[in-house]
Design an enzyme around this catalytic site. Sequence first.
Site, mmCIF file in Angstrom:
data_model
loop_
_atom_site.group_PDB
_atom_site.id
_atom_site.type_symbol
_atom_site.label_atom_id
_atom_site.label_comp_id
_atom_site.label_asym_id
_atom_site.label_seq_id
_atom_site.Cartn_x
_atom_site.Cartn_y
_atom_site.Cartn_z
ATOM 1 N N LYS A 176 -2.151 -1.507 -3.910
ATOM 2 C CA LYS A 176 -3.018 -0.329 -3.844
ATOM 3 C C LYS A 176 -2.181 0.927 -3.934
ATOM 4 O O LYS A 176 -1.188 1.013 -3.220
ATOM 5 C CB LYS A 176 -3.773 -0.396 -2.513
ATOM 6 C CG LYS A 176 -4.609 0.793 -2.188
ATOM 7 C CD LYS A 176 -5.196 0.617 -0.819
ATOM 8 C CE LYS A 176 -5.964 1.885 -0.480
ATOM 9 N NZ LYS A 176 -6.410 1.928 0.854
ATOM 10 N N LYS B 164 0.857 -1.178 0.000
ATOM 11 C CA LYS B 164 0.000 0.000 0.000
ATOM 12 C C LYS B 164 0.896 1.231 0.000
ATOM 13 O O LYS B 164 1.696 1.436 0.912
ATOM 14 C CB LYS B 164 -0.888 -0.014 1.236
ATOM 15 C CG LYS B 164 -1.788 1.202 1.330
ATOM 16 C CD LYS B 164 -2.785 1.040 2.456
ATOM 17 C CE LYS B 164 -3.622 2.281 2.631
ATOM 18 N NZ LYS B 164 -4.578 2.144 3.734
HETATM 19 C C1 PBG Z 1 -7.029 3.060 5.665
HETATM 20 C C2 PBG Z 1 -7.497 2.995 4.263
HETATM 21 C C3 PBG Z 1 -7.403 4.016 3.297
HETATM 22 C C4 PBG Z 1 -7.986 3.519 2.137
HETATM 23 C C5 PBG Z 1 -8.414 2.229 2.417
HETATM 24 N N1 PBG Z 1 -8.087 1.922 3.727
HETATM 25 C C6 PBG Z 1 -6.933 5.408 3.411
HETATM 26 C C7 PBG Z 1 -5.566 5.747 3.784
HETATM 27 O O1 PBG Z 1 -4.648 4.925 3.826
HETATM 28 O O2 PBG Z 1 -5.383 6.929 4.055
HETATM 29 C C8 PBG Z 1 -8.101 4.282 0.846
HETATM 30 C C9 PBG Z 1 -9.082 3.745 -0.135
HETATM 31 C C10 PBG Z 1 -9.412 4.650 -1.255
HETATM 32 O O3 PBG Z 1 -8.817 5.727 -1.465
HETATM 33 O O4 PBG Z 1 -10.334 4.284 -1.999
HETATM 34 N N2 PBG Z 1 -7.980 2.491 6.539
#
Ligand code: PBG
Length: 320
Positions: free
Chosen positions: A244, A190
């Site tokens: 992601k 991520k």
């Molecule tokens: C954190 C989380 C995020 C997303 C999914 N889980 C946000 C972040 O890391 O700030 C982002 C998903 C998206 O942008 O569609 N719980």
Amino acid sequence: MRRLRRTPALRRLVAETRLSVDDLIAPLFVREGIEEPVPIRSMPGHVQHTEASLVQEVKRLAGLGVPAVMLFGVPAAKDATGSGAWDPDGVVQRALATLRDGFGDDVVLMADLCLDEYTDHGHCGVLCGDGAVDNDATLELYGRVARAQADAGAAVVAPSGMMDGQVAAIRRALDDGGHDKVAVLAYAVKYASALYGPFRDAVDVHIAGGGDRRAYQMDPANRREAVAEVALDVAEGADMVMVKPAVTYLDVIADVRRVVDVPVLAYHVSGEYAMVQAAAAAGWIDGPAVAVEQLTAVRRAGADAVLTYFAADVAEALGG
Ligand code: PBG
């Protein structure tokens, strides 16, 4: 080469990649303490659901053939440790229990496992005295969240906080809690992406002091590091791994696909959705066509399934 491109049937026959409704997971938001669904300004077509509207939306998705949903909660109150995330009466636990009763195993119920929606400072874990996120203290809390989500009926928990050792801690907590059948989908790779902006609107998250997540999420400059991340998560017991965001990381998806044998998922995130919707609303692009092209590219790069805010639209288009 053009002989095989001449007719739709020929093109269909030789297509190397298929995008099917079976490959889609719909992310959904459920908010505590609202009477009506609340539209999300930067994600046209999406809302913060009430429990009742959530049930209706899952019913619609199931009817379209979408096999899985991923739940995110917006609690009425936040605190320093994010305790709403593991409260048996917390917003996601209640929603999971209701969906579990209504749909049983007909829909795969996934729950995002993180603290940022529940902490008053907006970070994905608890803080040390110096304001940094405390890795190991956070792992203990993730274990509690995993058990609460599994107790409520989650079939899959999906840790998205990027703490080191989170998959092992969660697997242990699940097994100790008698939840050996609950799977872990690791957000293994991520990135600290600027594409999560609309999501933070959706869950009302503001990182304290204008901070960011670069001290735990990955640097977008790094590619080899992704391979190291997935290797650790698979060794710790991840049943599936995820990359992601999606479209800006196709090289990473392809690398990950080559090095692991577990299912590889990709998350087409809120900013990717918002960009397509905004350009489409301006009349500059054909939104549904671009959405299908992007999701097909994500599949072509090697993802087995895609989390996408276009899940319902694409399922409708494919089912037609
Ligand atoms: C954190 C989380 C995020 C997303 C999914 N889980 C946000 C972040 O890391 O700030 C982002 C998903 C998206 O942008 O569609 N719980």
